[in-house]
Design an enzyme around this catalytic site. Structure first.
Site, PDB file in Angstrom:
ATOM      1  N   LYS A  13       0.802  -1.230  -0.099  1.00 15.89           N
ATOM      2  CA  LYS A  13       0.021   0.159   0.065  1.00 15.89           C
ATOM      3  C   LYS A  13       0.968   1.276  -0.044  1.00 15.89           C
ATOM      4  CE  LYS A  13      -2.713   0.449   3.497  1.00 15.89           C
ATOM      5  NZ  LYS A  13      -2.628   1.694   4.348  1.00 15.89           N
ATOM      6  N   ARG A  88     -10.658   3.816  10.202  1.00 14.97           N
ATOM      7  CA  ARG A  88     -10.556   2.818  10.724  1.00 14.97           C
ATOM      8  C   ARG A  88     -11.753   2.214  11.360  1.00 14.97           C
ATOM      9  NH1 ARG A  88      -4.573   3.302  10.424  1.00 14.97           N
ATOM     10  NH2 ARG A  88      -3.545   2.440  12.121  1.00 14.97           N
ATOM     11  N   ARG A 127      11.217 -10.701   2.928  1.00 12.13           N
ATOM     12  CA  ARG A 127      11.937  -9.336   3.341  1.00 12.13           C
ATOM     13  C   ARG A 127      12.965  -9.505   4.359  1.00 12.13           C
ATOM     14  NH1 ARG A 127       7.273  -4.738   4.338  1.00 12.13           N
ATOM     15  NH2 ARG A 127       7.578  -5.301   6.460  1.00 12.13           N
ATOM     16  N   ARG A 129      12.957  -9.219   7.788  1.00 17.79           N
ATOM     17  CA  ARG A 129      12.923  -8.180   8.733  1.00 17.79           C
ATOM     18  C   ARG A 129      12.529  -9.095  10.151  1.00 17.79           C
ATOM     19  NH1 ARG A 129       9.490  -2.851   7.608  1.00 17.79           N
ATOM     20  NH2 ARG A 129       8.525  -3.736   9.602  1.00 17.79           N
ATOM     21  N   ARG A 140      -1.114 -10.013  12.750  1.00 14.91           N
ATOM     22  CA  ARG A 140      -1.413  -8.681  11.990  1.00 14.91           C
ATOM     23  C   ARG A 140      -2.581  -8.789  10.965  1.00 14.91           C
ATOM     24  NH1 ARG A 140       4.315  -6.830  11.625  1.00 14.91           N
ATOM     25  NH2 ARG A 140       4.067  -6.885   9.452  1.00 14.91           N
TER      26      ARG A 140
HETATM   27  P1  ADP Z   1       0.171   1.031  11.985  1.00 18.57           P
HETATM   28  O1  ADP Z   1       0.088   0.574  10.573  1.00 18.57           O
HETATM   29  O2  ADP Z   1       1.309   0.313  12.822  1.00 18.57           O
HETATM   30  O3  ADP Z   1      -1.275   1.054  12.913  1.00 18.57           O
HETATM   31  P2  ADP Z   1      -0.369   4.055  11.594  1.00 18.57           P
HETATM   32  O4  ADP Z   1       0.812   4.855  11.344  1.00 18.57           O
HETATM   33  O5  ADP Z   1      -1.342   3.766  10.733  1.00 18.57           O
HETATM   34  O6  ADP Z   1       0.470   2.544  11.912  1.00 18.57           O
HETATM   35  O7  ADP Z   1      -1.037   4.357  12.970  1.00 18.57           O
HETATM   36  C1  ADP Z   1      -0.049   4.345  14.271  1.00 18.57           C
HETATM   37  C2  ADP Z   1      -1.096   4.468  15.501  1.00 18.57           C
HETATM   38  O8  ADP Z   1      -2.051   5.823  15.475  1.00 18.57           O
HETATM   39  C3  ADP Z   1      -2.334   3.467  15.515  1.00 18.57           C
HETATM   40  O9  ADP Z   1      -1.773   2.343  16.189  1.00 18.57           O
HETATM   41  C4  ADP Z   1      -3.450   4.089  16.393  1.00 18.57           C
HETATM   42  O10 ADP Z   1      -2.932   4.219  17.826  1.00 18.57           O
HETATM   43  C5  ADP Z   1      -3.360   5.585  15.618  1.00 18.57           C
HETATM   44  N1  ADP Z   1      -4.232   5.690  14.638  1.00 18.57           N
HETATM   45  C6  ADP Z   1      -3.776   5.894  13.377  1.00 18.57           C
HETATM   46  N2  ADP Z   1      -4.811   5.988  12.445  1.00 18.57           N
HETATM   47  C7  ADP Z   1      -6.041   6.015  13.315  1.00 18.57           C
HETATM   48  C8  ADP Z   1      -7.333   5.965  12.916  1.00 18.57           C
HETATM   49  N3  ADP Z   1      -7.828   6.177  12.004  1.00 18.57           N
HETATM   50  N4  ADP Z   1      -7.904   5.779  14.301  1.00 18.57           N
HETATM   51  C9  ADP Z   1      -7.684   5.576  15.310  1.00 18.57           C
HETATM   52  N5  ADP Z   1      -6.354   5.512  15.645  1.00 18.57           N
HETATM   53  C10 ADP Z   1      -5.399   5.963  14.466  1.00 18.57           C
END
Ligand code: ADP
Length: 183
Positions: A13, A88, A127, A129, A140
């Protein structure tokens, strides 16, 4: 164009987001990045969001919706944007629709990058990692399915969902995305 981009961790993505935002000349709105920035700058939302992020929980909808709403008022979003990591939850999806409809600029598409669990496991193991153990990858992926299924159903019901086959090369996938959005 205003596009929501949904896909599991490791599906490509990130790469496709860069290609797509360049093609359409629109900003890339990642709520993860926006929230991290808010935490760093100790804004009101940032201070409230920090504890949720540290413990790996979702930040409550009102904070996320507020931060996205503020970002959408920036002039660079006038011609559209790509939403990544947002919405989300169903609440976020509904709030986004309400906001964009009121602004007269509704969403054009919700793109789902679909990759089979086995393909994802093989790709991520390749990959190499350290955080990419089979168990972590599978967990995940399952978390992703649980979290996004209601969103996919929602965008299916509003007629915006376009499911893209995420297998193959970067170029093959990008071509499918372009076909799906007619560009
Ligand atoms: P990951 O893919 O590891 O979840 P992100 O960078 O998308 O990483 O998000 C990091 C954190 O930010 C999430 O774990 C959450 O706590 C918060 N977050 C990001 N986007 C949202 C969202 N749309 N709604 C609620 N929390 C979010």
């Amino acid at each position: 164009m205003r596009i929501v981009f949904i896909g599991p961790p490791g599906a490509g993505k990130g790469t496709q987001s860069v290609l797509l935002t360049e093609l359409l000349d629109i900003p890339h709105l990642s709520t993860g990045n926006m929230l991290r920035e808010a935490v760093e700058h100790r804004t009101t939302v940032g201070r409230l969001a920090a504890e949720f992020m540290q413990s790996g929980r979702l930040v409550p909808d009102p904070f996320v919706v507020q931060i996205v709403g503020e970002r959408l008022q920036q002039p660079d979003c006038e011609g559209g944007c790509l939403f990544d990591g947002f919405p989300r939850t169903l609440g976020q999806a509904r709030s986004l629709d309400e906001y964009l409809t009121a602004a007269g600029t509704p969403l054009d598409a919700a793109l789902e990058l679909r990759v089979d669990e086995e393909l994802l496991v093989n790709r991520l193991l390749g990959r190499g990692r350290e955080d990419d153990s089979i168990d972590t990858i599978r967990r995940r992926f399952r978390d992703y399915v649980t979290m996004t299924t209601p969103l996919l159903d929602y965008y299916q019901s509003t007629g915006l969902l376009r499911t893209i086959d995420g297998s193959g090369t970067t170029n093959e996938v990008f071509k499918r995305i372009r076909e799906a959005i007619g560009k």
